[in-house]
Structure formats: structure tokens, C-alpha cells
Scaffold this motif. Structure first.
Motif, PDB file in Angstrom:
ATOM      1  N   GLU A 123      19.014  -3.700 -61.768  1.00 42.40           N
ATOM      2  CA  GLU A 123      17.570  -3.487 -61.731  1.00 42.40           C
ATOM      3  C   GLU A 123      16.863  -4.144 -62.916  1.00 42.40           C
ATOM      4  OE1 GLU A 123      15.153   0.407 -60.667  1.00 42.40           O
ATOM      5  OE2 GLU A 123      15.863   0.494 -62.738  1.00 42.40           O
ATOM      6  N   PHE A 125      15.186  -2.872 -65.449  1.00 38.11           N
ATOM      7  CA  PHE A 125      13.818  -2.355 -65.536  1.00 38.11           C
ATOM      8  C   PHE A 125      13.189  -2.727 -66.882  1.00 38.11           C
ATOM      9  CE2 PHE A 125      10.347   0.553 -65.990  1.00 38.11           C
ATOM     10  CZ  PHE A 125       9.834   0.615 -64.703  1.00 38.11           C
ATOM     11  N   SER A 126      11.925  -3.108 -66.853  1.00 41.05           N
ATOM     12  CA  SER A 126      11.213  -3.572 -68.054  1.00 41.05           C
ATOM     13  C   SER A 126      10.759  -2.395 -68.914  1.00 41.05           C
ATOM     14  CB  SER A 126       9.991  -4.409 -67.651  1.00 41.05           C
ATOM     15  OG  SER A 126      10.388  -5.573 -66.954  1.00 41.05           O
ATOM     16  N   LYS A 177       4.611  -3.477 -63.816  1.00 41.43           N
ATOM     17  CA  LYS A 177       6.054  -3.603 -64.060  1.00 41.43           C
ATOM     18  C   LYS A 177       6.599  -2.531 -64.998  1.00 41.43           C
ATOM     19  CE  LYS A 177       5.227  -6.934 -67.798  1.00 41.43           C
ATOM     20  NZ  LYS A 177       5.386  -8.327 -68.237  1.00 41.43           N
ATOM     21  N   TYR A 178       5.707  -1.894 -65.787  1.00 40.86           N
ATOM     22  CA  TYR A 178       6.152  -0.881 -66.739  1.00 40.86           C
ATOM     23  C   TYR A 178       6.038   0.544 -66.201  1.00 40.86           C
ATOM     24  CZ  TYR A 178       6.066  -4.641 -70.207  1.00 40.86           C
ATOM     25  OH  TYR A 178       6.299  -5.801 -70.902  1.00 40.86           O
ATOM     26  N   ILE A 180       7.119   3.520 -64.045  1.00 40.47           N
ATOM     27  CA  ILE A 180       8.449   3.885 -63.556  1.00 40.47           C
ATOM     28  C   ILE A 180       8.338   4.611 -62.212  1.00 40.47           C
ATOM     29  CG2 ILE A 180      10.582   5.102 -64.093  1.00 40.47           C
ATOM     30  CD1 ILE A 180       9.658   5.037 -67.063  1.00 40.47           C
ATOM     31  N   CYS A 184      14.154   5.177 -58.849  1.00 36.65           N
ATOM     32  CA  CYS A 184      14.654   3.851 -59.182  1.00 36.65           C
ATOM     33  C   CYS A 184      15.952   4.011 -59.972  1.00 36.65           C
ATOM     34  CB  CYS A 184      13.627   3.056 -59.990  1.00 36.65           C
ATOM     35  SG  CYS A 184      13.273   3.747 -61.622  1.00 36.65           S
ATOM     36  N   LEU A 186      16.710   3.221 -63.019  1.00 39.25           N
ATOM     37  CA  LEU A 186      16.474   3.773 -64.352  1.00 39.25           C
ATOM     38  C   LEU A 186      16.446   5.291 -64.310  1.00 39.25           C
ATOM     39  CD1 LEU A 186      15.597   3.493 -67.373  1.00 39.25           C
ATOM     40  CD2 LEU A 186      13.238   3.449 -66.535  1.00 39.25           C
TER      41      LEU A 186
END
Length: 214
Positions: A123, A125-126, A177-178, A180, A184, A186
Motif C-alpha cells: 500500500e 500509505f503516505s 492522499k493523507y 486515512i 486500508c 495501514l
């Protein structure tokens, strides 16, 4: 007395293993058997989902009950700093960020392992901002005072009570993109290590993940 040892390898963290032990003695050509003694042992080096409240308290406080630290000086004796790597994104390109997180000593090994798994996940994640320990005063009940709660991308994952915004600016998981999402990779990894998201009825803290769920 003869002593036997057994080493069980390749265990899975958060899984209970059951063992049976039975003493015996060879006497006049016969094997005399003692009483069978079964017992259960959790593989609990790291924190894990569905870890009992008692186990969590013992891991953090060394006792079976929860307690607050009296002041910042006392709290500082129970925290340490760990370095973790995460992914971020800029101009369509993924790159590595490193954070130095101050966390409770009782969860430090778990935090390093947890973020290692997050970093290795497909993933990616950012994450551009993150914090854990934050002393908020003697009267505060926040787990941040104990170094047991994470706030991740706080501006893009706001805290609300009903329609009132208490912290941050918004939560738009499909557009930002940030932000959550609820489900997901994360979130799943954080939950795997026993950190619950701060979703409490009308009060929803999308940035917040904590060990005791508060």
C-alpha cells in the motif's frame, strides 16, 4: 533429577499455544506417570489485537491495573525514542521519510515492528506528520501522556463531535492522499498490533490510534 527442555520455534505473535507436561519415572522396568499438567502460553513479545486488558496493563505498568503518571517528570522515565521509516508522496513520486517517535518503553519493540510491516506493505500509505507522546497536564486522561497513542496526518484526519470540528481541517479519504480510509492496510496493521482508531459514537478522531482504545 533429570531436566528436559523444549524450544518451540517459528511462533506467531498474538497466538495462544497449548502444552501438556507429564512427569514420569522408570521404576522396576515400568514407567510411572505423574499427573498431566496442561497450560496455555501466548506468544506476546509484541502487542496484538484482542490482547486482554490485564495483559496490556502488565506490559505497560508491570501490574494488573491502569494508572496515570503523576507529572511530566515521571512520564519521561517511561518513554523512549524509536526511529521508524514510512512512505510519503510528492509530485507523483514515492519517497521515504524517517520519524523519531517518543513512545512508552513497554510498546517500543512493537512500534518498530509495526511500522516495519507498514513500510513493507504494498500500500505504501503516505504519512507526512505523526506524533505519539505528548504531556498534556496532570488532569489529562489522554493516552498521549503515557506514550500510547498515535496521531497520524492530523490536519487531513480531523477530530469531530457531531458536526463540530475539534481538531484538524477535514477527512476526505477518496480525495486526499493523507486522509486515512476506514479500511486500508495501514489501519489493519495498526489493529493487528492492538491499536484502535478513535471512533467513539458521535465523537470521531480519524487521526488517533491508541493502545487502550481511549
Amino acid at each position: 533429577r533429570n531436566k528436559l527442555t523444549y524450544t518451540h520455534k517459528k511462533l506467531t505473535n498474538g497466538v495462544a499455544y497449548y502444552y501438556k507436561i507429564q512427569a514420569y519415572k522408570n521404576y522396576k522396568g515400568k514407567k510411572l506417570l505423574g499427573e498431566m499438567s496442561p497450560f496455555e502460553k501466548y506468544c506476546d513479545y509484541f502487542t496484538y489485537k484482542n490482547e486482554s486488558y490485564e495483559s496490556r496493563c502488565k506490559r505497560i505498568f508491570g501490574k494488573k491495573y491502569y494508572k496515570k503518571y503523576k507529572n511530566a517528570k515521571q512520564a519521561s522515565k517511561h518513554v523512549t525514542t524509536v526511529a521508524v521509516k514510512v512512505w510519503d508522496k510528492q509530485g507523483g513520486r514515492k519517497f521515504t521519510r524517517k520519524f523519531y517517535l517518543t513512545v512508552n518503553k513497554g510498546i517500543a519493540p512493537s512500534v518498530k515492528e509495526m511500522f516495519k510491516e507498514i513500510y513493507k506493505s504494498k500500500e505504501r500509505f503516505s504519512i507526512h506528520e505523526m506524533g505519539c507522546y505528548n504531556w498534556r497536564g496532570n488532569s489529562s486522561t489522554s493516552e498521549h501522556c503515557l506514550g500510547l497513542a498515535f496521531d497520524i496526518n492530523s490536519n487531513e484526519n480531523y477530530m469531530i463531535d457531531g458536526k463540530k470540528v475539534l481538531a484538524g481541517s477535514f477527512w476526505k479519504p477518496k480525495k486526499n492522499k493523507y486522509s486515512i480510509p476506514l479500511n486500508c492496510k495501514l489501519v489493519k496493521i495498526l489493529e493487528k498490533y492492538g491499536f484502535e482508531r478513535g471512533l467513539w459514537g458521535s465523537r470521531r478522531d480519524y487521526m488517533h490510534f491508541s493502545y487502550f482504545g481511549t
